[in-house]
Design a protein around this motif. Sequence first.
Motif, mmCIF file in Angstrom:
data_model
loop_
_atom_site.group_PDB
_atom_site.id
_atom_site.type_symbol
_atom_site.label_atom_id
_atom_site.label_comp_id
_atom_site.label_asym_id
_atom_site.label_seq_id
_atom_site.Cartn_x
_atom_site.Cartn_y
_atom_site.Cartn_z
ATOM 1 N N PRO A 1 34.411 0.187 -52.127
ATOM 2 C CA PRO A 1 35.113 0.652 -53.335
ATOM 3 C C PRO A 1 35.009 -0.294 -54.526
ATOM 4 N N PHE A 2 33.785 -0.678 -54.846
ATOM 5 C CA PHE A 2 33.570 -1.652 -55.921
ATOM 6 C C PHE A 2 32.420 -1.196 -56.816
ATOM 7 N N GLY A 3 32.632 -1.300 -58.138
ATOM 8 C CA GLY A 3 31.588 -0.969 -59.104
ATOM 9 C C GLY A 3 31.479 -2.071 -60.138
ATOM 10 N N ALA A 4 30.336 -2.140 -60.805
ATOM 11 C CA ALA A 4 30.103 -3.190 -61.798
ATOM 12 C C ALA A 4 29.052 -2.708 -62.784
ATOM 13 N N ALA A 5 28.850 -3.481 -63.831
ATOM 14 C CA ALA A 5 27.810 -3.146 -64.807
ATOM 15 C C ALA A 5 27.446 -4.391 -65.597
ATOM 16 N N ILE A 6 26.236 -4.394 -66.110
ATOM 17 C CA ILE A 6 25.837 -5.342 -67.152
ATOM 18 C C ILE A 6 25.696 -4.537 -68.437
ATOM 19 N N VAL A 7 26.395 -4.980 -69.478
ATOM 20 C CA VAL A 7 26.293 -4.324 -70.793
ATOM 21 C C VAL A 7 25.970 -5.379 -71.856
ATOM 22 N N GLU A 8 25.394 -4.904 -72.966
ATOM 23 C CA GLU A 8 25.259 -5.783 -74.132
ATOM 24 C C GLU A 8 26.674 -6.011 -74.673
ATOM 25 N N ARG A 9 27.052 -7.275 -74.821
ATOM 26 C CA ARG A 9 28.445 -7.581 -75.151
ATOM 27 C C ARG A 9 28.884 -6.959 -76.472
ATOM 28 N N GLU A 10 28.061 -7.015 -77.510
ATOM 29 C CA GLU A 10 28.497 -6.533 -78.828
ATOM 30 C C GLU A 10 28.531 -5.008 -78.907
ATOM 31 N N SER A 11 27.463 -4.367 -78.479
ATOM 32 C CA SER A 11 27.361 -2.909 -78.651
ATOM 33 C C SER A 11 27.947 -2.124 -77.484
#
Length: 210
Positions: free
Chosen positions: A68-78
Motif C-alpha cells: 500500500p505505498f505509492g511515490a513519484a518523481i516530479v519537477e519541483r517547480e512545475s
Amino acid sequence: VNTVLSYNPKQPPLAISISLPAWLPDFVSGCSIGHRNNSDLFLPSSQDRVGFAIALAAENCRHGSGGPFGAAIVERESGRLIAPGINLVVASHCSNAHAEMVAIALAQSILGTFNLGNAELPAMELVTSVEPCAMCFGAVPWSGVRSLLCGARDEDARSIGMDEGSKPQDWVKELESRSIVVHRDILRAESLKVLLDYQAGGGAIYNGRS
Ligand SMILES: [Zn+2]
C-alpha cells in the motif's frame, strides 16, 4: 537441506529487472488529479502530488500488484510528472522495490542519468504516500532530489506491522542539512486509510524477518 539456485556462469542472468504492472500506463493517462498538457501530467500543488502517490498506492492494492505505498518523481517547480512508483517487493522478488526506490530508478532510467540533481535538469522532488523507511531515507541524498513530500508518518506504517528500519531520530534535519527540503503530513489521513484498508483486506506484511 534443499539445494538452492546460485549464479551459474554457463547460464548467467543478464540483468536484474523490476517489471511494472500492466495497469500503470492507463492509470497515469486516465488520472483525474492535476491537469494535462499533451502526454504530460502536471501536479501543481503538494496535495495534488501526494494525492497522486496515495491514488497509486490504492490502485496497487486494488490490483493485488503490491503493498500500500505509492511515490513519484516530479519537477519541483512545475509539478510535471517524471516517473510514478509503487511498491513491487513481492511480485518482483526484490526487497529493494519500495515505491520510492522504483520511482527514483524509473526517473533515472527515463532521464538517462544516475543523478536527478544533475545541473542540466530542473530541480526534482520525491513524493511519497508514506514517509521513507530506513532504506529509502538512505536513497534520498544519493538520488539527487532537492525536496521530499510525505503523506502518512512512519509510525502509521508501523501501526499495520510494517518494519520501517532504523532511521536517525531527526531524519528530517539530516536531509535538510543536505539542502533537501522536507514537507510532512500532507493528506496523512487519506494515506493512513489506504494502509488500514490493506491490513483489513489481509494484505501481506513482507518484512524480511517476519
Ligand atoms: Zn522504503
